[in-house]
Write a protein that holds these residues in place. Structure first.
Motif, PDB file in Angstrom:
ATOM      1  N   TYR A  47      14.389 -10.098   8.183  1.00 33.12           N
ATOM      2  CA  TYR A  47      14.020  -9.860   6.790  1.00 33.12           C
ATOM      3  C   TYR A  47      12.524 -10.097   6.625  1.00 33.12           C
ATOM      4  O   TYR A  47      11.949 -10.958   7.294  1.00 33.12           O
ATOM      5  N   LEU A  48      11.895  -9.340   5.714  1.00 24.71           N
ATOM      6  CA  LEU A  48      10.493  -9.539   5.389  1.00 24.71           C
ATOM      7  C   LEU A  48      10.329  -9.675   3.886  1.00 24.71           C
ATOM      8  O   LEU A  48      11.096  -9.102   3.113  1.00 24.71           O
ATOM      9  N   HIS A  49       9.311 -10.441   3.497  1.00 26.72           N
ATOM     10  CA  HIS A  49       8.938 -10.589   2.086  1.00 26.72           C
ATOM     11  C   HIS A  49       7.429 -10.441   1.973  1.00 26.72           C
ATOM     12  O   HIS A  49       6.681 -11.214   2.570  1.00 26.72           O
ATOM     13  N   ASP A  50       6.982  -9.408   1.236  1.00 24.18           N
ATOM     14  CA  ASP A  50       5.563  -9.180   0.973  1.00 24.18           C
ATOM     15  C   ASP A  50       5.193 -10.096  -0.184  1.00 24.18           C
ATOM     16  O   ASP A  50       5.585  -9.871  -1.325  1.00 24.18           O
ATOM     17  N   LYS A  51       4.421 -11.140   0.103  1.00 20.61           N
ATOM     18  CA  LYS A  51       4.165 -12.189  -0.879  1.00 20.61           C
ATOM     19  C   LYS A  51       3.174 -11.798  -1.975  1.00 20.61           C
ATOM     20  O   LYS A  51       3.179 -12.398  -3.054  1.00 20.61           O
ATOM     21  N   PHE A  52       2.294 -10.814  -1.721  1.00 21.11           N
ATOM     22  CA  PHE A  52       1.237 -10.508  -2.689  1.00 21.11           C
ATOM     23  C   PHE A  52       1.059  -9.016  -2.917  1.00 21.11           C
ATOM     24  O   PHE A  52      -0.060  -8.518  -2.984  1.00 21.11           O
ATOM     25  N   ALA A  53       2.110  -8.260  -3.053  1.00 26.56           N
ATOM     26  CA  ALA A  53       2.029  -6.816  -3.270  1.00 26.56           C
ATOM     27  C   ALA A  53       1.600  -6.507  -4.702  1.00 26.56           C
ATOM     28  O   ALA A  53       1.780  -7.318  -5.608  1.00 26.56           O
ATOM     29  N   THR A  54       1.049  -5.309  -4.891  1.00 27.15           N
ATOM     30  CA  THR A  54       0.614  -4.890  -6.227  1.00 27.15           C
ATOM     31  C   THR A  54       1.789  -4.485  -7.113  1.00 27.15           C
ATOM     32  O   THR A  54       1.636  -4.346  -8.315  1.00 27.15           O
ATOM     33  N   VAL A  55       2.943  -4.260  -6.509  1.00 28.51           N
ATOM     34  CA  VAL A  55       4.173  -4.015  -7.265  1.00 28.51           C
ATOM     35  C   VAL A  55       5.202  -5.055  -6.828  1.00 28.51           C
ATOM     36  O   VAL A  55       5.088  -5.625  -5.746  1.00 28.51           O
ATOM     37  N   VAL A  56       6.194  -5.285  -7.639  1.00 28.73           N
ATOM     38  CA  VAL A  56       7.218  -6.282  -7.318  1.00 28.73           C
ATOM     39  C   VAL A  56       8.015  -5.812  -6.098  1.00 28.73           C
ATOM     40  O   VAL A  56       8.472  -4.677  -6.042  1.00 28.73           O
ATOM     41  N   ARG A  57       8.147  -6.702  -5.124  1.00 31.21           N
ATOM     42  CA  ARG A  57       8.842  -6.398  -3.877  1.00 31.21           C
ATOM     43  C   ARG A  57      10.066  -7.312  -3.749  1.00 31.21           C
ATOM     44  O   ARG A  57      10.099  -8.394  -4.334  1.00 31.21           O
ATOM     45  N   PRO A  58      11.057  -6.893  -2.963  1.00 31.35           N
ATOM     46  CA  PRO A  58      12.240  -7.742  -2.771  1.00 31.35           C
ATOM     47  C   PRO A  58      11.876  -9.087  -2.133  1.00 31.35           C
ATOM     48  O   PRO A  58      10.946  -9.168  -1.339  1.00 31.35           O
ATOM     49  N   VAL A  59      12.619 -10.114  -2.474  1.00 32.26           N
ATOM     50  CA  VAL A  59      12.397 -11.440  -1.902  1.00 32.26           C
ATOM     51  C   VAL A  59      12.822 -11.460  -0.435  1.00 32.26           C
ATOM     52  O   VAL A  59      12.175 -12.083   0.396  1.00 32.26           O
ATOM     53  N   LYS A  60      13.904 -10.775  -0.104  1.00 31.88           N
ATOM     54  CA  LYS A  60      14.367 -10.640   1.280  1.00 31.88           C
ATOM     55  C   LYS A  60      14.767  -9.187   1.498  1.00 31.88           C
ATOM     56  O   LYS A  60      15.794  -8.740   1.002  1.00 31.88           O
ATOM     57  N   GLU A  61      13.948  -8.483   2.257  1.00 35.59           N
ATOM     58  CA  GLU A  61      14.205  -7.072   2.517  1.00 35.59           C
ATOM     59  C   GLU A  61      14.601  -6.897   3.986  1.00 35.59           C
ATOM     60  O   GLU A  61      13.809  -7.181   4.880  1.00 35.59           O
ATOM     61  N   LEU A  62      15.831  -6.440   4.230  1.00 39.36           N
ATOM     62  CA  LEU A  62      16.313  -6.239   5.591  1.00 39.36           C
ATOM     63  C   LEU A  62      15.505  -5.126   6.250  1.00 39.36           C
ATOM     64  O   LEU A  62      15.442  -4.012   5.738  1.00 39.36           O
ATOM     65  N   ILE A  81      10.133  -5.682  16.841  1.00 41.08           N
ATOM     66  CA  ILE A  81       8.754  -5.220  16.715  1.00 41.08           C
ATOM     67  C   ILE A  81       8.480  -4.946  15.234  1.00 41.08           C
ATOM     68  O   ILE A  81       9.237  -4.235  14.575  1.00 41.08           O
ATOM     69  N   ILE A  82       7.388  -5.514  14.738  1.00 37.34           N
ATOM     70  CA  ILE A  82       6.949  -5.247  13.360  1.00 37.34           C
ATOM     71  C   ILE A  82       5.739  -4.326  13.436  1.00 37.34           C
ATOM     72  O   ILE A  82       4.748  -4.649  14.092  1.00 37.34           O
ATOM     73  N   ASP A  83       5.829  -3.194  12.770  1.00 32.88           N
ATOM     74  CA  ASP A  83       4.729  -2.237  12.728  1.00 32.88           C
ATOM     75  C   ASP A  83       4.420  -1.871  11.271  1.00 32.88           C
ATOM     76  O   ASP A  83       5.048  -2.391  10.344  1.00 32.88           O
ATOM     77  N   LYS A  84       3.468  -0.995  11.092  1.00 32.86           N
ATOM     78  CA  LYS A  84       3.053  -0.582   9.747  1.00 32.86           C
ATOM     79  C   LYS A  84       4.237  -0.054   8.933  1.00 32.86           C
ATOM     80  O   LYS A  84       4.348  -0.330   7.746  1.00 32.86           O
ATOM     81  N   GLU A  85       5.106   0.687   9.566  1.00 35.56           N
ATOM     82  CA  GLU A  85       6.239   1.291   8.861  1.00 35.56           C
ATOM     83  C   GLU A  85       7.136   0.232   8.215  1.00 35.56           C
ATOM     84  O   GLU A  85       7.610   0.411   7.090  1.00 35.56           O
ATOM     85  N   TRP A  96       2.976   6.125  -0.001  1.00 35.27           N
ATOM     86  CA  TRP A  96       3.580   5.274   1.032  1.00 35.27           C
ATOM     87  C   TRP A  96       2.459   4.488   1.704  1.00 35.27           C
ATOM     88  O   TRP A  96       1.678   5.043   2.470  1.00 35.27           O
ATOM     89  N   ILE A  97       2.356   3.188   1.400  1.00 32.88           N
ATOM     90  CA  ILE A  97       1.229   2.387   1.878  1.00 32.88           C
ATOM     91  C   ILE A  97       1.694   1.031   2.425  1.00 32.88           C
ATOM     92  O   ILE A  97       2.794   0.572   2.122  1.00 32.88           O
ATOM     93  N   ALA A  98       0.812   0.439   3.208  1.00 37.51           N
ATOM     94  CA  ALA A  98       0.979  -0.952   3.647  1.00 37.51           C
ATOM     95  C   ALA A  98      -0.260  -1.688   3.169  1.00 37.51           C
ATOM     96  O   ALA A  98      -1.369  -1.378   3.587  1.00 37.51           O
ATOM     97  N   GLU A  99      -0.069  -2.629   2.264  1.00 33.15           N
ATOM     98  CA  GLU A  99      -1.195  -3.369   1.698  1.00 33.15           C
ATOM     99  C   GLU A  99      -1.491  -4.623   2.515  1.00 33.15           C
ATOM    100  O   GLU A  99      -0.566  -5.310   2.946  1.00 33.15           O
ATOM    101  N   PRO A 100      -2.774  -4.926   2.696  1.00 32.61           N
ATOM    102  CA  PRO A 100      -3.126  -6.188   3.353  1.00 32.61           C
ATOM    103  C   PRO A 100      -2.574  -7.364   2.556  1.00 32.61           C
ATOM    104  O   PRO A 100      -2.450  -7.307   1.336  1.00 32.61           O
ATOM    105  N   GLY A 101      -2.219  -8.421   3.260  1.00 26.74           N
ATOM    106  CA  GLY A 101      -1.710  -9.618   2.609  1.00 26.74           C
ATOM    107  C   GLY A 101      -0.801 -10.396   3.520  1.00 26.74           C
ATOM    108  O   GLY A 101      -0.615 -10.069   4.690  1.00 26.74           O
ATOM    109  N   GLU A 102      -0.207 -11.440   2.951  1.00 17.11           N
ATOM    110  CA  GLU A 102       0.652 -12.337   3.707  1.00 17.11           C
ATOM    111  C   GLU A 102       2.117 -11.910   3.589  1.00 17.11           C
ATOM    112  O   GLU A 102       2.579 -11.559   2.507  1.00 17.11           O
TER     113      GLU A 102
END
Length: 124
Positions: A47-62, A81-85, A96-102
């Motif tokens: 699971y991943l959580h984008d902590k500082f996205a410009t839009v609200v993201r899921p807390v736990k995204e499979l 493997i974690i990649d941009k996708e 469809w973007i990947a924003e810098p952040g934690e």
């Protein structure tokens, strides 16, 4: 939940890097051990959580999962493997973007049973 007749231990979480650029990848690995007395299968989930996205993201995204079969006492190194996708999403302009952040990374048997976690950063 697909409960098993055996138990599993998750340990030794390692990330190949704590920071990644958009064109790079991070390898996530950990050890999974069958601590019971019978053969068992475990579905490990990433699971991943984008902590500082410009839009609200899921807390736990499979983002990935794998079914692992282990003999009693057997240990296996599991790798994702974690990649941009895996870090990308649609923003408010439907791009469809990947924003810098934690990002928080979580490994477990389900979203309610997280066994390992760590953080990494996507940088420009």
């Amino acid at each position: 939940f697909g409960l098993s007749y055996t138990t599993f231990d998750y340990s030794n979480l390692k990330l190949s890097a704590s920071k990644m650029k958009v064109a790079e990848k991070i390898t996530v690995s950990f050890q999974l051990k069958n601590t019971g007395n019978v053969v068992g299968e475990e579905v490990v989930q990433l699971y991943l959580h984008d902590k500082f996205a410009t839009v609200v993201r899921p807390v736990k995204e499979l983002k990935d999962f794998m079914k692992i079969k282990l003999q009693p006492g057997e240990t296996k190194m599991v790798t994702f493997i974690i990649d941009k996708e895996k870090l990308s999403f649609y923003n408010q302009n439907i791009e469809w973007i990947a924003e810098p952040g934690e990002f928080e990374l979580m490994i477990g048997t389900s979203s309610a049973d997280i066994r390992l976690n760590n953080v990494f950063e996507l940088v420009n």
